[in-house]
Design an enzyme around this catalytic site. Sequence first.
Site, PDB file in Angstrom:
ATOM      1  CG  HIS A 371      -2.109  -0.898   1.068  1.00 26.39           C
ATOM      2  ND1 HIS A 371      -2.003  -2.265   1.092  1.00 26.39           N
ATOM      3  CD2 HIS A 371      -3.424  -0.619   0.873  1.00 26.39           C
ATOM      4  CE1 HIS A 371      -3.206  -2.797   0.921  1.00 26.39           C
ATOM      5  NE2 HIS A 371      -4.084  -1.821   0.778  1.00 26.39           N
ATOM      6  CB  SER A 388      -4.584   4.116  -4.374  1.00 25.74           C
ATOM      7  OG  SER A 388      -4.480   2.836  -3.781  1.00 25.74           O
ATOM      8  CB  VAL A 427      -9.349   7.404   2.540  1.00 32.10           C
ATOM      9  CG1 VAL A 427      -7.929   7.296   3.054  1.00 32.10           C
ATOM     10  CG2 VAL A 427      -9.454   6.882   1.124  1.00 32.10           C
TER      11      VAL A 427
END
Length: 472
Positions: A371, A388, A427
């Site tokens: 990540h 992402s 997120v």
Amino acid sequence: MTRYTRDMIGHGPTPPDAKWPGDARVAVQFVLNYEEGGENSVLHGDAASEAFLSDIAGAAPWPGQRHWNMESIYEYGARAGFWRLHRMFTAARIPLTIYGVATALARSPEQVAAMKQAGWEIASHGLKWIEHKDMPEEEERAAIAEAVRLHTEVVGERPQGWYTGRCSANTVRLAAEEGGFAYISDTYDDDLPYWLEVGERDQLIIPYTLEANDMRFATAPGWVNGEDFFQYLKDAFDTLYEEGRSGRAAMMSVGLHCRLIGRPGKAAGLKRFLDYISGFEGVWTPRRIDVARHWAEHHPHRRFERPSQMSRARFVELYGGIVEHSAWVAEGAYELELGPAHDRAAGLANALARVLRSAPREKRLEVLKAHPDLAGKLAAAKRLTAESTSEQASAGLDALTDEERELFTRLNDDYVAKHGFPFIIAVRDHDKASILEAFRRRVGQDTETEFAEACRQVERIAELRLRAVLPA
């Protein structure tokens, strides 16, 4: 690779709004099974007499013999019970769906005429009222075809609905492959209709009932008197009606048999129920074909690529990037026992999570290290994966001030220095402020606690990504 064909999810936690006509809160659908003259009997060429669903306690087949008492009970259904129910429902102006055994209909022309005159739907209940479970597939296919042929000859039009009752594991598929049924009812698995994909055919299924059913007058445990039957139907109706207030309108099926509920003492309970529901607004009492037409219009089927039916290459192509730069997770999930429940986001997310959870620590650590840093150098260089990039942008991490960027850089460095892997957070569950609050809190945790938390966040990110591409 193994695949589990049973569907254990159905409509899931958020069933569709049925949109019943008139904004009805519940659809109450009555079925009258017409089997009299189609039951097992040596007179019909069967090996033994009937033993199912009568008032004879402990009835057993009589091989090679006619069972005079059993036959006379079935005859009561045709001679008296049917007409009592015909009067009751026509007076209430509630149309029925008849599950008509083709050979029984052929032996009851006046009853068929009365059904048609009342505007009732006559669906097919098979060729004979006998077990299908031991039929070879081709024999059962031929029996379905002959049932349709004879039904059409007797009634004047082909049946649009099918219910065998004493079915085999092949029945639903074979009836769907026949191709002419607007719906099939050989299931008891839902409170709403649903679609079943059988080859190229999208087949509507309208589940039936064995519990809101007068057959329990002939089984144990079961109904003792008409009041028992009424009370159960009332409780079922009240529950569904109340659920309908909350926008979860469902369908209540009620199963009836001429020789059972047609008896006076039992019929009294049914009459009580008809009177009871007549006092409510927002109750739709359709035929099953009306339900089928409504569902096809308002809830047409939409096919999509199902993970449980994909080739390995296609599965990995679509889901190999769900866990960041870790296609091996998708490869492992493909080998699990996938089924219809895994064709939805939560189900496939669980399959991916199982692979992660069972992997050695060093493999899970590889996933964490794959990540990117939040708002880090890769983001600035626009080298993140598309997923992402979109996720970080959703929380405003693509538009940081110089001061905010410096803060994220410092936190990233401190976190990696302490724990040995990047800070990972879903997120889409956060905004910039809550991400920073989690960052400050988690950087101070011990590494084992943080390792477990980071793995949970990877699972959550995977689920959110899958929700974007699969039914929720």
